[in-house]
Design a protein around this motif. Structure first.
Motif, PDB file in Angstrom:
ATOM      1  N   GLY A 286      -9.538  -0.340   1.018  1.00 29.78           N
ATOM      2  CA  GLY A 286      -8.219  -0.192   0.392  1.00 29.78           C
ATOM      3  C   GLY A 286      -7.250   0.566   1.298  1.00 29.78           C
ATOM      4  O   GLY A 286      -6.073   0.716   0.981  1.00 29.78           O
TER       5      GLY A 286
ATOM      6  N   ASP B  53      -9.408  -4.086   3.871  1.00 32.61           N
ATOM      7  CA  ASP B  53      -9.132  -4.601   2.521  1.00 32.61           C
ATOM      8  C   ASP B  53      -9.340  -6.108   2.565  1.00 32.61           C
ATOM      9  O   ASP B  53      -8.398  -6.885   2.745  1.00 32.61           O
TER      10      ASP B  53
ATOM     11  N   ASN C  41      -7.156  -8.704   0.559  1.00 34.63           N
ATOM     12  CA  ASN C  41      -5.705  -8.513   0.516  1.00 34.63           C
ATOM     13  C   ASN C  41      -4.998  -9.487   1.465  1.00 34.63           C
ATOM     14  O   ASN C  41      -5.400  -9.616   2.626  1.00 34.63           O
TER      15      ASN C  41
ATOM     16  N   GLU D 239      -1.556  -2.004  -2.839  1.00 34.54           N
ATOM     17  CA  GLU D 239      -1.921  -3.386  -2.497  1.00 34.54           C
ATOM     18  C   GLU D 239      -0.791  -4.136  -1.826  1.00 34.54           C
ATOM     19  O   GLU D 239      -1.012  -5.127  -1.137  1.00 34.54           O
TER      20      GLU D 239
END
Ligand code: AHR
Length: 529
Positions: free
Chosen positions: A68, A72, A75, A384
């Protein structure tokens, strides 16, 4: 508040001449009572090289630092390998010279063998240091590839908590061996033919802390680390090793460091120091914050340097340096908040305080790693959809431009203060309002003067006096300042607390005056003719 003795009138005249004004020969009748200071720079008075490794960082498996943060997988902002591209750009802006991994406390429970090979076959484990789940999808090869992409030196901390000497040895074989042996061949099977050549290795993390998995006493740790070092160097004799110095300042930290240094004096290249500073209320005061912590950081370095000297009795003793491999501001968040500290303007000033201290001790501090890089007590915060830069990001990026320079021993006469004690009484040693370091780039003939004015409310007019050579007329100014010490950034709003840059014109010659505004961090770049 204390000011230096009244200046002779001729010097006062110099101080009265503003930046960009020719120096006046005429003396005013009275000496101004405004705070004034003097900084003398001499490029012949050197301390040591500003080691490029002072601009290091740290990436632990903790909260959203790795998963994150830099990595990620699902993503859309990430590349095919799962690395967040926007984060990588921001990281590159910091010019990180060395990146420590995988912990921190995490390292003391980590089995590196879980984190290699096909990702879907890697075991998911309970993470014991931070009470989380470790998927092991980011492991040794993912870390070393990342370090290559951001062009930084990798620095691995082995598990000397719950781990074994054999595991530490095998790890060096996996990353560094060019032979066809079991672990080196595992690396090849996992897609990397050439050795990763990891040069820097830490012999455990904060093993003196009772919070550490596999905590040991000094004798136990020192013997264990010595044997681990022997086995690791048997695989690759060229590696550099960092002994775990004390981080438990409530205990007898000096005794720990002395024992570790005595046992590892012919083995270790560095001893680690960790420091997290705070501006806890009451009173939560800027001058106390930046003053007392500077004295503390200086004391940790100088005490450890003394202990190093104490064990280096022989004529050709092995050099040992300080690796300040965890440092930062950290006090508002804990494990529950996953250490997602929101930094403010005064914390950006604290970055200057740390670097000034490292530069003033450039002969002994040869590595430093901000803890940490993304999301976890970090200058870069992600969600995000994007990221924002904390106010602390900017001094880190700017100071990194001084890597490889020569640190200079600048003379500083500055107004001083004492920190307020319990009943509003001034207490403790005198602290200079101006916290200064200077470095010199000999090839470019550029002097960098780094000045933190810790005064809450006073600008300080300063005579800058250069001893060797003539100063050019153009001075590049980089300055961080903000009227609100507590100003912070967030997503979509990270432009408030940023540096300004400008060029100032000063009289060509030996000296000029410059006024450092209250609560500011300034870097002046001077050229020598
Ligand atoms: O950086 C956060 C933690 O602080 C590290 O895991 C540990 O080494 C230190 O106590």
């Amino acid at each position: 508040m204390r000011y230096p003795r009244p200046l002779p009138v001729a010097a006062a005249a110099l101080l009265a001449a503003g930046l960009g004004q020719p120096l006046r020969a005429q003396a005013p009748a009275t000496v101004s009572a405004a705070p004034s200071a003097r900084i003398k720079i001499d490029v012949d008075r050197t301390i040591g090289t500003v080691d490029p490794l002072l601009f290091g960082n740290f990436s632990e498996h903790l909260g959203r630092m790795i998963y994150g943060g830099i990595y990620d997988e699902k993503n859309p902002l990430s590349d095919a390998n799962g690395y967040r591209k926007d984060v990588m750009e921001a990281v590159k802006g910091l010019n990180v010279s060395i990146l420590r991994w995988p912990g921190g406390n995490f390292a003391s429970g980590y089995n590196w063998k879980d984190g290699i090979g096909p990702k879907d076959q890697r075991p998911v484990r309970p993470e014991l240091a931070w009470h989380d789940i470790e998927t092991n999808r980011f492991g040794t090869d993912e870390f070393l590839r990342y370090a290559e992409l951001i062009e930084t030196e990798p620095y691995i901390c082995v598990n000397l908590g719950l781990g074994s000497i054999a595991d530490a040895r095998d790890w060096v074989e996996y990353t560094n061996s060019a032979q066809h042996t079991y672990w080196a061949d595992q690396r090849r099977k996992n897609g990397r033919d050439q050795p990763w050549k990891v040069k820097y290795w830490a012999l455990g993390n904060e093993i003196d802390g009772p919070w550490q998995l596999g905590h040991k006493d000094a004798e136990e740790y020192a013997k264990f680390a010595l044997e681990a070092a022997k086995a690791m160097r048997a695989v690759d004799p060229t590696i550099k090793l960092v002994a775990s110095g004390s981080s438990n300042y409530g205990a007898d930290w000096i005794a720990w460091n002395r024992t570790v240094l005595q046992t590892l004096r012919n083995t270790a290249d560095y001893i680690a120091i960790h420091t997290y500073i705070n501006n806890n209320p009451p009173p939560g005061d800027l001058e106390r914050y930046l003053g007392q912590w500077q004295l503390t950081v200086d004391r940790y370095i100088e005490t450890t340097a003394g202990l190093i000297k104490q064990v280096q009795t022989g004529g050709n003793a092995r050099p040992i340096y300080v690796a300040y491999d965890e440092w930062n501001v950290w006090y508002r968040t804990g494990e529950r908040e996953r250490l997602e500290e929101v930094y403010n303007f005064e914390d950006a000033l604290a970055m200057g305080m740390f670097f000034n201290s490292f530069f003033r001790h450039a002969d002994v501090v040869k590595m430093a790693n901000l803890a940490q890089m993304v999301n976890v007590i970090a200058p870069i915060m992600t969600n995000e959809k994007g990221l924002f830069l904390q106010p602390t990001y900017f001094p880190l990026a700017e100071y990194a431009k001084q890597r490889g320079n020569t640190a200079l021993n600048a003379f500083v006469a500055s107004p001083t203060y004492r920190v307020q004690g319990g009943r509003g009484q001034a207490t403790g040693p005198e602290i200079k309002y101006l916290d200064v370091s200077a470095t010199y780039n000999r090839d470019a003939r550029q002097i960098f003067l780094n000045v933190l004015n810790r005064s809450r409310d006073k600008s300080i007019e300063t005579t800058i006096d250069n001893q060797e050579g003539t100063l050019g007329e153009q001075v590049s100014v980089w300055e961080m300042n903000h009227p609100d010490l507590k100003a912070t950034h967030t997503f979509g709003d990270d432009r408030k607390v940023r540096p300004v840059t400008r060029t100032a014109t000063v009289p060509r010659g030996q000296r000029f005056t410059y006024t450092f505004p209250a609560h500011s961090l300034t870097i002046l770049q001077l050229s020598l003719r």
